[in-house]
Enzyme design. Structure first.
Site, mmCIF file in Angstrom:
data_model
loop_
_atom_site.group_PDB
_atom_site.id
_atom_site.type_symbol
_atom_site.label_atom_id
_atom_site.label_comp_id
_atom_site.label_asym_id
_atom_site.label_seq_id
_atom_site.Cartn_x
_atom_site.Cartn_y
_atom_site.Cartn_z
ATOM 1 N N TYR A 94 49.511 38.571 32.211
ATOM 2 C CA TYR A 94 48.272 39.348 32.114
ATOM 3 C C TYR A 94 47.580 39.075 30.774
ATOM 4 C CZ TYR A 94 45.176 43.416 31.848
ATOM 5 O OH TYR A 94 44.078 44.242 31.702
ATOM 6 N N SER A 108 40.748 42.386 27.432
ATOM 7 C CA SER A 108 41.745 43.437 27.166
ATOM 8 C C SER A 108 42.258 43.247 25.751
ATOM 9 C CB SER A 108 42.906 43.282 28.158
ATOM 10 O OG SER A 108 44.037 43.990 27.706
HETATM 11 N N1 LIG Z 1 42.248 50.603 32.072
HETATM 12 C C1 LIG Z 1 42.643 49.969 30.984
HETATM 13 O O1 LIG Z 1 43.290 50.555 30.105
HETATM 14 C C2 LIG Z 1 42.285 48.519 30.789
HETATM 15 C C3 LIG Z 1 42.605 47.946 29.561
HETATM 16 C C4 LIG Z 1 42.257 46.618 29.336
HETATM 17 C C5 LIG Z 1 41.561 45.908 30.303
HETATM 18 N N2 LIG Z 1 41.272 46.515 31.498
HETATM 19 C C6 LIG Z 1 40.562 45.719 32.493
HETATM 20 O O2 LIG Z 1 39.524 46.498 33.059
HETATM 21 C C7 LIG Z 1 39.203 46.013 34.358
HETATM 22 C C8 LIG Z 1 39.145 47.179 35.326
HETATM 23 O O3 LIG Z 1 40.447 47.701 35.485
HETATM 24 P P1 LIG Z 1 40.759 49.251 35.700
HETATM 25 O O4 LIG Z 1 41.577 49.692 34.552
HETATM 26 O O5 LIG Z 1 39.535 49.990 36.037
HETATM 27 O O6 LIG Z 1 41.778 49.163 36.936
HETATM 28 P P2 LIG Z 1 41.647 49.618 38.463
HETATM 29 O O7 LIG Z 1 41.282 51.053 38.547
HETATM 30 O O8 LIG Z 1 42.911 49.149 39.078
HETATM 31 O O9 LIG Z 1 40.415 48.756 38.998
HETATM 32 C C9 LIG Z 1 40.519 47.392 39.280
HETATM 33 C C10 LIG Z 1 39.308 47.002 40.084
HETATM 34 O O10 LIG Z 1 39.373 45.594 40.320
HETATM 35 C C11 LIG Z 1 39.159 45.363 41.683
HETATM 36 N N3 LIG Z 1 39.881 44.176 42.146
HETATM 37 C C12 LIG Z 1 41.161 43.817 41.921
HETATM 38 N N4 LIG Z 1 41.452 42.688 42.577
HETATM 39 C C13 LIG Z 1 40.320 42.331 43.244
HETATM 40 C C14 LIG Z 1 39.987 41.280 44.123
HETATM 41 N N5 LIG Z 1 40.868 40.324 44.466
HETATM 42 N N6 LIG Z 1 38.730 41.231 44.623
HETATM 43 C C15 LIG Z 1 37.834 42.174 44.294
HETATM 44 N N7 LIG Z 1 38.076 43.201 43.487
HETATM 45 C C16 LIG Z 1 39.316 43.274 42.968
HETATM 46 C C17 LIG Z 1 39.638 46.607 42.409
HETATM 47 O O11 LIG Z 1 38.911 46.761 43.637
HETATM 48 P P3 LIG Z 1 39.514 46.656 45.129
HETATM 49 O O12 LIG Z 1 41.003 46.871 45.022
HETATM 50 O O13 LIG Z 1 38.801 47.708 45.892
HETATM 51 O O14 LIG Z 1 39.135 45.276 45.552
HETATM 52 C C18 LIG Z 1 39.244 47.701 41.435
HETATM 53 O O15 LIG Z 1 37.932 48.129 41.666
HETATM 54 C C19 LIG Z 1 40.287 44.984 34.700
HETATM 55 O O16 LIG Z 1 39.797 43.682 34.479
HETATM 56 C C20 LIG Z 1 41.390 45.294 33.692
HETATM 57 O O17 LIG Z 1 42.201 44.186 33.430
HETATM 58 C C21 LIG Z 1 41.621 47.796 31.763
#
Ligand SMILES: NC(=O)c1ccc[n+]([C@@H]2O[C@H](COP(=O)([O-])OP(=O)(O)OC[C@H]3O[C@@H](n4cnc5c(N)ncnc54)[C@H](OP(=O)(O)O)[C@@H]3O)[C@@H](O)[C@H]2O)c1
Length: 252
Positions: A154, A140
């Site tokens: 985080y 991130s």
């Molecule tokens: N969106 C952004 O702006 C942004 C920016 C920087 C970094 N990121 C990173 O991108 C990645 C994806 O995030 P996102 O933005 O797409 O958020 P999201 O829509 O909340 O997706 C998070 C995903 O992680 C899975 N997850 C969470 N805890 C888990 C666990 N204990 N076991 C298995 N799966 C788990 C969830 O699946 P289930 O709940 O179905 O298990 C979900 O599919 C993350 O690492 C986040 O930190 C996102």
């Protein structure tokens, strides 16, 4: 081509969209998350659009470390080997340090660091055996600097993940005969479930498909590190690293 790709956290947001975009490019997929109903709908959508693509889904809580190793082995068996593993599952929970939010902060560390380490161990073991593979770590932009308030923990977890990636790249220096690459992605604000409640982030937010196109481009180039999207996040990353604390405090 790194044909067979495992993506964790593929039930929503960036993981689900990476699955869609990689399937459109002909990759076979192993998708994991806890919400397996979401994975099954996504697999049905991908099968309808790209019947030639194989999609296997696995219910996985990445904080169950034994299950991480078992599911990775199963995915290797199902697809006949993994060429790329995307460590994407992540959690954005947290509260300002010292305000009684240890449980939320610990959960974020366990998901984003310890569970990521299990996934990295499982992937690298396979890649060393095959002498080939591509590890992708979804860090991130918050990894650029210690950050205040609800994102302190985080940001620290995402910095840890980035250092893990750099350390593995160090391990690979001078290792002839290994076609193993490690890419660390630093996403800015990309629309997903994780940030849909946070108003402050809307100014610089891009839609999911646009943000993920930038991620997929960096993945395919197999770069060491990339801010995604590159604009404005590559220059903002430098500002985040070097701005005086008081200035940055006003921006985040
Ligand atoms: N969106 C952004 O702006 C942004 C920016 C920087 C970094 N990121 C990173 O991108 C990645 C994806 O995030 P996102 O933005 O797409 O958020 P999201 O829509 O909340 O997706 C998070 C995903 O992680 C899975 N997850 C969470 N805890 C888990 C666990 N204990 N076991 C298995 N799966 C788990 C969830 O699946 P289930 O709940 O179905 O298990 C979900 O599919 C993350 O690492 C986040 O930190 C996102």
């Amino acid at each position: 081509m790194r044909r067979n790709v495992l993506i964790s956290g593929a039930s929503s947001g960036l993981g689900a969209e990476m699955a869609r975009q990689l399937a459109a490019k002909g990759h076979h997929l192993a998708l994991t998350a806890r919400r397996v109903d979401r994975l099954e709908s996504l697999a049905a959508e991908i099968n309808a659009a790209h019947p030639q693509v194989q999609v296997a889904v696995h219910r996985l809580d990445v904080t169950d470390h034994d299950a991480v190793f078992a599911v990775t082995k199963q995915a290797i068996k199902d697809l006949g080997g993994l060429d790329r593993v995307v460590v994407n599952a992540g959690l954005g929970k947290g509260g300002r340090i010292g305000t009684g939010k240890f449980d939320a902060n610990r959960e974020t560390v366990e998901t984003n660091v310890v569970a990521a380490l299990a996934q990295v161990e499982a992937a690298m073991e396979h890649f060393y055996e095959r002498k080939a593979g591509h590890l992708v770590l979804v860090s991130s932009m918050s990894a650029m600097r210690g950050l205040p308030g609800s994102v302190t923990t985080y940001a620290a977890t995402k910095a840890a993940l980035a250092h893990l990636g750099e350390g593995i790249r160090m391990d690979l220096v001078g290792r002839r005969g290994l076609d193993i690459k490690v890419t660390t992605l630093f996403p800015g604000y990309i629309a997903s479930e994780m940030n849909e409640q946070v108003e402050q982030e809307q100014r610089l937010m891009v839609d999911t498909a646009t943000g993920v196109r930038s991620m997929v481009k960096a993945i395919e180039k197999e770069v060491d590190t990339a801010a995604v999207p590159g604009w404005p996040w590559a220059p903002l990353g430098q500002v985040m690293k070097h701005a005086p604390r008081g200035v940055l405090r006003k921006l985040v």
